[in-house]
Design a protein around this motif. Structure first.
Motif, PDB file in Angstrom:
ATOM      1  N   SER A  45       0.786  -1.197  -0.209  1.00 56.19           N
ATOM      2  CA  SER A  45      -0.109   0.015   0.121  1.00 56.19           C
ATOM      3  C   SER A  45       0.804   1.059   0.124  1.00 56.19           C
ATOM      4  N   GLU A  46       0.445   2.318  -0.676  1.00 54.08           N
ATOM      5  CA  GLU A  46       1.086   3.592  -0.669  1.00 54.08           C
ATOM      6  C   GLU A  46       1.170   4.089   0.847  1.00 54.08           C
ATOM      7  N   ASP A  95       9.864  12.936   6.076  1.00 58.19           N
ATOM      8  CA  ASP A  95       9.061  14.169   6.448  1.00 58.19           C
ATOM      9  C   ASP A  95       9.545  14.943   5.450  1.00 58.19           C
ATOM     10  N   ALA A  96      10.745  15.235   5.163  1.00 60.16           N
ATOM     11  CA  ALA A  96      11.311  16.252   4.264  1.00 60.16           C
ATOM     12  C   ALA A  96      10.817  15.659   2.808  1.00 60.16           C
ATOM     13  N   PHE A  97      10.879  14.409   2.402  1.00 59.78           N
ATOM     14  CA  PHE A  97      10.533  14.084   1.063  1.00 59.78           C
ATOM     15  C   PHE A  97       9.064  14.206   0.808  1.00 59.78           C
ATOM     16  N   MET A 140       1.919  15.937  -1.273  1.00 61.72           N
ATOM     17  CA  MET A 140       2.165  14.396  -1.409  1.00 61.72           C
ATOM     18  C   MET A 140       1.552  13.997  -0.055  1.00 61.72           C
ATOM     19  N   GLU A 141       0.927  12.791   0.123  1.00 64.96           N
ATOM     20  CA  GLU A 141       0.351  12.034   1.262  1.00 64.96           C
ATOM     21  C   GLU A 141       1.590  11.276   1.747  1.00 64.96           C
TER      22      GLU A 141
END
Length: 82
Positions: A12-13, A57-59, A64-65
């Motif tokens: 899952s994403e 968190d930075a990415f 984006m979720e």
């Protein structure tokens, strides 16, 4: 029940998996996210956990979720001499 092979695209994403390996020569650990260009490293497992959270968190920005779960998959190679 047949055993299923691991398939990153089937995850899952909402879950992000990092492959973690130890550096036997210099010590410490490196982690790389499967399916994303996210990399980090640390001297200890506790530092690595914190670094993985920070780079994740930075990415993932506000557009984006971010994944709800981060999994650390530890990989260890072992060499046997004959």
């Amino acid at each position: 029940m047949p055993q299923r092979d691991y398939c990153p695209s089937a995850v899952s994403e909402r879950e992000l998996i990092f492959e973690v390996s130890g550096d036997e020569l210099e010590g410490g650990y490196t982690a790389r996210a499967l399916g994303h260009s996210i990399f980090t490293g640390a001297d200890t497992i506790d530092e690595l956990r914190e670094n993985v959270r920070e780079v994740t968190d930075a990415f993932f920005d506000e557009m984006m979720e971010a994944p709800k779960v981060i999994r650390l998959h530890f990989v260890r190679d072992e060499l046997l001499a004959r």
